[in-house]
Write a protein that holds these residues in place. Structure first.
Motif, PDB file in Angstrom:
ATOM      1  N   LYS A  65       0.743  -1.152   0.097  1.00 47.56           N
ATOM      2  CA  LYS A  65      -0.223   0.013   0.115  1.00 47.56           C
ATOM      3  C   LYS A  65       0.824   1.177   0.084  1.00 47.56           C
ATOM      4  CE  LYS A  65      -0.709  -0.089   5.221  1.00 47.56           C
ATOM      5  NZ  LYS A  65      -1.714   0.041   6.326  1.00 47.56           N
ATOM      6  N   SER A  66       0.487   2.385  -0.788  1.00 50.37           N
ATOM      7  CA  SER A  66       1.281   3.541  -0.787  1.00 50.37           C
ATOM      8  C   SER A  66       1.110   4.482   0.399  1.00 50.37           C
ATOM      9  CB  SER A  66       0.915   4.049  -2.024  1.00 50.37           C
ATOM     10  OG  SER A  66       1.282   3.328  -2.950  1.00 50.37           O
ATOM     11  N   TYR A  67      -0.206   4.409   0.837  1.00 53.01           N
ATOM     12  CA  TYR A  67      -0.636   5.421   1.816  1.00 53.01           C
ATOM     13  C   TYR A  67      -1.159   4.553   2.917  1.00 53.01           C
ATOM     14  CZ  TYR A  67       0.097   9.401  -1.600  1.00 53.01           C
ATOM     15  OH  TYR A  67       0.552  10.170  -2.371  1.00 53.01           O
ATOM     16  N   VAL A 167       0.699   9.884   4.122  1.00 54.67           N
ATOM     17  CA  VAL A 167       1.796   9.162   3.910  1.00 54.67           C
ATOM     18  C   VAL A 167       2.635   8.591   4.765  1.00 54.67           C
ATOM     19  CG1 VAL A 167       4.388  10.092   3.207  1.00 54.67           C
ATOM     20  CG2 VAL A 167       2.243  11.191   2.218  1.00 54.67           C
ATOM     21  N   ILE A 168       3.055   7.279   4.671  1.00 53.79           N
ATOM     22  CA  ILE A 168       3.719   6.427   5.497  1.00 53.79           C
ATOM     23  C   ILE A 168       4.945   6.973   6.023  1.00 53.79           C
ATOM     24  CG2 ILE A 168       4.394   4.009   6.076  1.00 53.79           C
ATOM     25  CD1 ILE A 168       2.468   3.247   3.985  1.00 53.79           C
ATOM     26  N   PRO A 361      -1.910  12.332  -5.804  1.00 55.83           N
ATOM     27  CA  PRO A 361      -1.248  11.182  -4.734  1.00 55.83           C
ATOM     28  C   PRO A 361      -0.292  10.253  -5.594  1.00 55.83           C
ATOM     29  CG  PRO A 361      -3.818  11.836  -4.327  1.00 55.83           C
ATOM     30  CD  PRO A 361      -3.667  12.420  -5.608  1.00 55.83           C
ATOM     31  N   GLU A 362      -0.842   9.689  -6.530  1.00 56.83           N
ATOM     32  CA  GLU A 362      -0.036   8.557  -7.389  1.00 56.83           C
ATOM     33  C   GLU A 362       1.153   9.244  -7.851  1.00 56.83           C
ATOM     34  OE1 GLU A 362      -3.346   9.164  -7.736  1.00 56.83           O
ATOM     35  OE2 GLU A 362      -4.257   7.573  -6.639  1.00 56.83           O
ATOM     36  N   GLU A 363       1.242  10.706  -8.220  1.00 53.91           N
ATOM     37  CA  GLU A 363       2.204  11.300  -8.681  1.00 53.91           C
ATOM     38  C   GLU A 363       3.350  11.766  -7.939  1.00 53.91           C
ATOM     39  OE1 GLU A 363       0.231  12.614 -13.144  1.00 53.91           O
ATOM     40  OE2 GLU A 363       0.165  13.926 -11.319  1.00 53.91           O
ATOM     41  N   LEU A 364       3.087  11.941  -6.483  1.00 53.60           N
ATOM     42  CA  LEU A 364       3.843  12.286  -5.725  1.00 53.60           C
ATOM     43  C   LEU A 364       5.298  11.231  -5.523  1.00 53.60           C
ATOM     44  CD1 LEU A 364       1.929  13.876  -2.837  1.00 53.60           C
ATOM     45  CD2 LEU A 364       3.180  15.138  -4.286  1.00 53.60           C
ATOM     46  N   LEU A 371       9.486   3.440  -4.861  1.00 54.17           N
ATOM     47  CA  LEU A 371       9.786   2.120  -4.904  1.00 54.17           C
ATOM     48  C   LEU A 371       9.481   1.139  -5.836  1.00 54.17           C
ATOM     49  CD1 LEU A 371      11.478   0.024  -3.514  1.00 54.17           C
ATOM     50  CD2 LEU A 371       9.582  -0.492  -1.882  1.00 54.17           C
ATOM     51  N   LYS A 372       7.823   1.767  -6.287  1.00 54.76           N
ATOM     52  CA  LYS A 372       7.329   1.095  -7.404  1.00 54.76           C
ATOM     53  C   LYS A 372       8.047   1.084  -8.728  1.00 54.76           C
ATOM     54  CE  LYS A 372       2.679   1.195  -5.379  1.00 54.76           C
ATOM     55  NZ  LYS A 372       1.124   1.830  -5.531  1.00 54.76           N
TER      56      LYS A 372
END
Length: 550
Positions: A65-67, A167-168, A361-364, A371-372
């Motif tokens: 998960k990204s967030y 954000v993690i 959010p996907e482009e930050l 990492l992706k």
């Protein structure tokens, strides 16, 4: 002289609040104990530090998960701005004054003047903030300020603040991707050496600096031998397990049928082949053990040198000064990185604001999204992060420094540590708010690839290997400009287009990249069915394999 922000910033906050319609946010509890913990030791689990190289790792961990599922409400606090500037002294006062003028002035000419003043005052403020973060004494607000460039959250929309609150924070995947506050923290604690700068000749009378240089060289030797030692030990264990398996198979016999007595059958053809394989693996096992013995001796010598230098430098008393000095040096380097990420004509405004932030959010370029992209790049270019040592390829992903910048240019700062060329990580910098983070990261990986290949070829970089063959093509085409810039542009086409079977590169460049930056075999087999040009390249691979056998 300390700057008390309480009496001066209320008007500014009220002014900004009056220009933006805010929506109420449900308060969320914040776990302040684990939000910025430095490692997994904080939760009772001992683990490798992200800065350490593990040659046994063959791929990046998968991002699930990204967030975070639950965010926090720290960015909705009216005291955030005050906490960032608290105890900031004159630099905080000047930043507040210039930021107030920039946000409230109406004349565009004056606004441009104040905008430049904000840029100058921001970096002066961050120079002191970096030292505070590097010492491990800063607050959460100051860490976020240096991590995202978020001085005043009210400058963002509610949706943007909500995105950043999810954000993690923790580097739970233990990858060498660092936010700026984490980077300064690692420099200050001595886990990572400051980035390379132009070397200054050290006077013989400056004993402390000479000891410091010797200490860094000894640390470099120790780190390289430590990584190689672990990898060689794992390799020996693998040989031992393979030999055990084959011996077990060798001692397994069926009884011969049709006889009146019990007789075990002779060796099968498979078992006979296994005998010769066991002999070969035993030779490899002895060679690995011999190399391991040598590496252990080198490691002990480096460790002895470090212990001796520790005593001479009296590091128990001077260690903090040395580390904070490194943070100060690193701040100057990071400022140069931020300028390079933007370019001469780019947007150098350093503060996070809705006026310039256009990323979804996907482009930050947060850690998980970066990492992706790295994982995708490595799936296409599997040797992108590999370096060769004694005919063996070692996978060593670089440090990735996330710069809070609106720039679009990713780049490699150094291909490896100057005191450990074998197993140290390189360093690439990525702007967090680029228009296309994939392009920024690809440019940085291409830069890293070029510099590593150039260092490997040494004096013959214009004649041999990847750089030599590319440079000779560049000369034959009579092109102008920096040859590395042409290489980076072609690398983007190689990853984004040629890997999809879309022929965009000149034939000669495709041949060079196919040989020195090969796609994985599975992808090669797919491309072979799409166009004759890829089929010819596969045939060339086969011809080279056959010729290597003679």
């Amino acid at each position: 002289m300390k700057f008390n922000v309480d009496d001066e910033i209320d008007d500014l906050l009220n002014f900004i609040d009056s220009t933006v319609e805010e929506t109420p946010v449900k308060p969320v509890d914040i776990n302040t104990k684990t939000m910025f913990s430095k490692s997994r030791e904080a939760i009772g689990e001992k683990a490798r530090d992200p800065s350490e190289v593990d040659l046994a790792e063959k791929e990046f961990p998968k991002v699930t998960k990204s967030y975070a599922d639950t965010g926090h409400n720290l960015f909705d606090s009216a005291d955030f701005y005050k906490a960032v500037l608290a105890d900031g002294g004159d630099t905080a006062k000047k930043l507040h004054q210039s930021l107030t003028k920039y946000l409230t002035v109406l004349d565009q000419k004056d606004k441009a003047v104040y905008r430049q003043q904000v840029i100058t005052d921001y970096w002066n403020f961050v120079s002191e903030l970096a030292t505070e973060v590097g010492s491990g004494l800063s607050s959460k607000e100051k860490r976020y300020a240096i991590r995202y460039g978020m001085i005043l959250p009210t400058l963002l929309t509610q949706q943007q603040k909500d995105t950043f609150s999810h954000v993690i924070d923790e580097n739970a995947l233990c990858v060498p991707i660092y936010y700026l506050d984490e980077w300064f923290d690692a420099i200050g604690s001595g886990k990572i050496n400051p980035s390379a700068t132009d070397e200054v000749r050290v006077s013989k009378k400056n004993v402390d600096e000479r000891y410091k240089q010797l200490y860094e060289k000894a640390q470099g030797r120790k780190q390289s031998t430590e990584s190689l030692m672990r990898a060689k030990s794992d390799e020996r264990t693998r040989f031992e397990n393979e030999i055990k398996t084959q011996i077990d198979e060798l001692f397994s016999h069926e009884f011969v049928s049709g006889l009146q007595i019990s007789v075990k059958a002779p060796y099968t053809e498979v078992q006979k082949r296994g005998l010769s394989q066991i002999s070969e693996r035993l030779r490899k096992l002895l060679a690995a053990d011999k190399e391991l013995t040598t590496l252990i001796s080198e490691y002990k010598r480096a460790e002895g040198d470090i212990n001796a230098l520790d005593q001479k430098m009296a590091r128990e008393e001077t260690g903090k000064t040395v580390n904070l000095s490194g943070v100060t040096t690193e701040y100057e380097t990071i400022r140069q990185m931020a300028k390079m990420a933007c370019g001469r004509q780019g947007n150098h405004f350093p503060i996070l604001t809705r006026e310039y932030l256009r990323s979804s959010p996907e482009e930050l370029a947060i850690r998980e999204n970066v990492l992706k992209i790295l994982t995708k790049v490595e799936s296409i270019d599997p040797q992108a992060f590999c370096r060769q040592y004694k005919s063996q390829l070692n996978r060593i992903p670089p440090f990735v420094i996330l710069i809070p910048s609106y720039g679009d240019v990713g780049f490699c700062w150094e291909p490896f540590d100057r005191y450990n060329r074998i197993t140290s990580r390189g360093r690439i910098a990525i702007p967090m708010y680029a228009k296309n983070p994939t392009i920024s990261l690809l440019r940085a990986v291409a830069d890293l690839r070029w510099q590593v290949a150039k260092e490997k070829a040494s004096y013959y970089w214009m004649e041999e290997g990847l750089t030599g063959n590319y440079y000779q093509w560049y000369q034959n085409q009579k092109l102008k400009g920096d040859v590395k810039d042409y290489f980076i542009d072609d690398y983007l086409l190689w990853i984004l287009k040629e890997s999809e079977g879309i022929q965009k590169l000149p034939r000669d460049i495709r041949d060079i990249f196919w040989r020195y930056m090969p796609f994985p075999q599975k992808l090669k087999d797919e491309l072979k069915t799409r166009a004759p040009v890829y089929q010819e390249l596969c045939q060339k691979d086969l011809n080279r394999q056959l010729s290597d056998g003679y």
